[in-house]
Design a protein around this motif. Structure first.
Motif, mmCIF file in Angstrom:
data_model
loop_
_atom_site.group_PDB
_atom_site.id
_atom_site.type_symbol
_atom_site.label_atom_id
_atom_site.label_comp_id
_atom_site.label_asym_id
_atom_site.label_seq_id
_atom_site.Cartn_x
_atom_site.Cartn_y
_atom_site.Cartn_z
ATOM 1 N N GLN A 157 1.169 -1.014 -0.095
ATOM 2 C CA GLN A 157 -0.077 -0.028 -0.698
ATOM 3 C C GLN A 157 1.100 1.387 -0.374
ATOM 4 N N HIS A 161 0.850 5.496 -2.686
ATOM 5 C CA HIS A 161 0.524 6.148 -1.471
ATOM 6 C C HIS A 161 1.323 7.712 -2.361
ATOM 7 N N PRO A 250 5.969 8.126 5.467
ATOM 8 C CA PRO A 250 4.890 7.487 5.811
ATOM 9 C C PRO A 250 4.557 8.794 6.941
ATOM 10 N N ASN A 254 3.280 12.530 5.744
ATOM 11 C CA ASN A 254 2.248 13.597 6.266
ATOM 12 C C ASN A 254 2.612 14.278 6.717
ATOM 13 N N GLY A 297 -7.045 11.508 2.199
ATOM 14 C CA GLY A 297 -5.785 10.607 2.637
ATOM 15 C C GLY A 297 -5.587 11.152 3.844
ATOM 16 N N GLY A 299 -4.479 9.842 7.340
ATOM 17 C CA GLY A 299 -4.840 9.497 8.549
ATOM 18 C C GLY A 299 -4.399 8.104 7.786
ATOM 19 N N VAL A 300 -4.168 7.843 6.417
ATOM 20 C CA VAL A 300 -4.013 6.785 5.878
ATOM 21 C C VAL A 300 -2.352 6.675 5.719
ATOM 22 N N GLY A 301 -1.624 7.349 5.786
ATOM 23 C CA GLY A 301 -0.288 7.021 6.055
ATOM 24 C C GLY A 301 0.074 6.856 7.660
ATOM 25 N N ALA A 303 -1.818 5.355 9.801
ATOM 26 C CA ALA A 303 -2.754 3.589 9.897
ATOM 27 C C ALA A 303 -2.294 3.045 8.812
ATOM 28 N N ASN A 304 -1.532 2.723 8.503
ATOM 29 C CA ASN A 304 -0.295 2.319 7.632
ATOM 30 C C ASN A 304 0.455 1.755 8.311
#
Length: 340
Positions: A157, A161, A250, A254, A297, A299-301, A303-304
């Motif tokens: 993922q 990104h 990430p 971010n 996007g 919070g995606v990084g 959470a990953n």
């Protein structure tokens, strides 16, 4: 053969008591060879138990097989004991040894049958313990495979990104600063070469991770100019510590995309890392505009990164987020491990 000694002592005591008791010496001369023979006779019980697993064999078959085995073992013990009694009686005629044993042969047969059933029970317990250990090992192997699969999925993922955000940065410069856009393309190629190389590794050093982050920040520096300032406060010992590949990137991305880039005057991105020999602590801090609308996007990084830490270290790693009025800080605490 060691197991035959207590059996021999028990057999001697059995033959040397009761109304038809044998003298201790003849009782021992019969019991010791009989116990050795019984030990050898019961060795195949292990293979019989393996051939007839408790949970895979019908109860009737188990009952008939082991009842027959107990009966045969008891009869064999009784007849072998009678043969031994004759040999001892021949050496001591007139002592009534053979007659005394004959009176106790039924007890010897029962003892042989019980010994067989005891051996069967013992072997089934051992097989149960072995099966439990094997199941635990298989469960652990499945957990490891599942964890590795999750880590691979999470790692997969990361690259899209990065790509989307970097292309957005280039697109913002193509029309206004084509020279910088070309330079950014070169940096982007170098950036993806490094990320792909790191992504194939099971673990990288923090310094390798920082090198990737610096390339990314050079790309963003072309777009943001003087609005972006980067400060590193990283211990030399922490630079050699191990972490999952592309774990820091990430967080840096971010901080730029959802923090410094939202402020007209930019800000300072602070990256810190230190270790006490047992744990490594990493922090990424940036300012942000609290009035800026959220970008896609969000919070995606984060959470990953949180999921990758959980999959890789479980309760051994901690992930914390601090959000102030205009500052955002991410803190990671994880075991300080050298790269193998």
């Amino acid at each position: 053969m060691t197991a035959s000694v207590p059996l021999a002592l028990a057999g001697t005591a059995l033959l040397a008591q009761g109304r038809n008791a044998l003298p201790p010496a003849p009782a021992a001369l019969i019991a010791f060879p009989l116990s050795v023979a019984a030990t050898l006779l019961l060795l195949p019980v292990w293979y019989l138990c393996r051939a007839l697993p408790v949970y895979e064999t019908s109860g009737a078959r188990l009952l008939l097989t082991h009842a027959g085995g107990a009966l045969l073992t008891g009869l064999a013990a009784a007849y072998l004991g009678r043969a031994l009694a004759r040999l001892v009686a021949a050496a001591r005629p007139g002592a009534g040894i053979e007659a005394a044993y004959a009176a106790q042969s039924a007890g010897v047969m029962v003892a042989g049958a019980l010994l067989y059933l005891l051996a069967v029970s013992f072997h089934y317990v051992l097989l149960g313990v072995e099966a439990t250990r094997r199941a635990e090992q298989q469960s652990m192997e499945l957990q490891v495979l599942a964890r590795e699969a999750e880590l691979r999925a999470l790692r997969a993922q990361v690259h899209p990104h990065f790509l989307f955000n970097s292309l957005n940065s280039i697109s913002a410069l193509v029309s206004t600063e084509p020279v910088q856009a070309r330079e950014m393309c070169v940096l982007l190629a170098e950036f993806f070469r490094k990320t792909l190389a790191l992504g194939e590794k099971a673990g990288v050093t923090l310094e390798e991770e920082l090198a990737v982050a610096r390339t990314y920040l050079a790309i963003e520096g072309l777009r943001l100019g003087t609005r972006l300032t980067v400060e590193e406060a990283v211990d030399d010992a922490a630079r050699a510590c191990r972490l999952p590949p592309l774990l820091l990137q990430p967080l840096v991305e971010n901080a730029i995309r959802h923090g410094i880039a939202t402020r007209p005057d930019g800000g300072v991105l602070r990256i810190g890392a230190r270790t006490d020999g047992r744990r490594m602590r990493i922090s990424v801090e940036n300012p942000f505009d609290p009035d800026a609308p959220p970008r896609p996007g969000v919070g995606v990084g984060l959470a990953n990164v949180r999921r990758r830490l959980l999959a890789g270290y479980g309760a051994g790693a901690r992930f914390g987020v601090e959000r102030g009025e205009d500052r955002f800080r991410v803190a990671i605490s994880m075991p300080a491990e050298p790269v193998a």
